[in-house]
Design a protein around this motif. Sequence first.
Motif, mmCIF file in Angstrom:
data_model
loop_
_atom_site.group_PDB
_atom_site.id
_atom_site.type_symbol
_atom_site.label_atom_id
_atom_site.label_comp_id
_atom_site.label_asym_id
_atom_site.label_seq_id
_atom_site.Cartn_x
_atom_site.Cartn_y
_atom_site.Cartn_z
ATOM 1 N N ARG A 140 12.731 70.801 74.339
ATOM 2 C CA ARG A 140 11.682 70.854 73.321
ATOM 3 C C ARG A 140 10.502 69.969 73.707
ATOM 4 O O ARG A 140 9.344 70.355 73.529
ATOM 5 N N VAL A 159 18.656 69.848 74.568
ATOM 6 C CA VAL A 159 17.731 70.449 73.615
ATOM 7 C C VAL A 159 16.516 69.550 73.407
ATOM 8 O O VAL A 159 15.364 70.015 73.396
ATOM 9 N N VAL A 166 23.268 80.056 72.892
ATOM 10 C CA VAL A 166 22.556 79.536 74.059
ATOM 11 C C VAL A 166 23.529 79.012 75.112
ATOM 12 O O VAL A 166 23.297 79.179 76.317
ATOM 13 N N LEU A 193 17.540 77.592 70.427
ATOM 14 C CA LEU A 193 18.087 76.257 70.666
ATOM 15 C C LEU A 193 18.807 75.691 69.450
ATOM 16 O O LEU A 193 19.600 74.738 69.583
ATOM 17 N N TYR A 231 12.926 80.200 72.351
ATOM 18 C CA TYR A 231 13.711 78.973 72.385
ATOM 19 C C TYR A 231 13.637 78.203 71.070
ATOM 20 O O TYR A 231 14.607 77.516 70.700
ATOM 21 N N ARG A 264 23.729 76.830 69.152
ATOM 22 C CA ARG A 264 24.422 76.345 70.340
ATOM 23 C C ARG A 264 25.376 77.376 70.924
ATOM 24 O O ARG A 264 25.471 77.523 72.159
#
Length: 242
Positions: free
Chosen positions: A149, A145, A121, A115, A111, A118
């Motif tokens: 995170r 996002v 994902v 991430l 990730y 865009r």
Amino acid sequence: MSYQLYQFPISHYCEKVRFALDYKGLEYSVKNLLPGIHARTTSKLGSSTSVPLLVCDGESIQGSAQIISFLDARHEAQPLTPSDPDLRAEAMAWEQWLDSQVGKDVRLYCYDTLLNHRDIVSGFFTSDGPWWGPLYLKFGYSKLVRMMREHMGITPESAEAALQRTHSALDRLCAAYAEHKYLVGNRFSRADLAAAALFAPMFQPTQYGLAWPEVAPEPLQGAMDLMSPRLDWARRIYADHR
């Protein structure tokens, strides 16, 4: 008996459950949820907001390990849990380590790169989901996002640490598979399933069901290339059992 799996298509913990259901030859339907707002559904069905979540005849089971245990208790054919108590304990110990450490590290590291992309994902998150999914991500991606995170503790520093732990875990698994075909006893078990499924994002098997990009963005692709020669055992498990 009807099974419905609530999941994220990208989740390797959900892949564990798909693998188990397919291995046992069980029919099931899939309900793909969108990260973030998935909690509206899972909190009503289960005791927490997490996926995977399996619903069977009004009963909800959450967590990949719990679901596999539930399926083995309901369906004796193609067992994933060894019947011998010592082997069962060994398989559960492998799976617990893989679930609690390895799976989380692989997810965090992937990730951290994904991430930032865009387009990739968004396709993973909205695959076969609600029609309004792309619109939701168009306006809410940045917020999602930030939330992911923060929730997973994803930073460049934590990603690098996760990568190093993943390499160490892979070394341990390679050593075990160099000695024996399977992690526990002489047959395929939930330990092997967990190991292969939770490392699957690093070799991207077609059976996973996602439209993987031909080349992953860096530095993820570089890490995948470095691990590739040491993931032959996982490819064999997918080829033989998935």
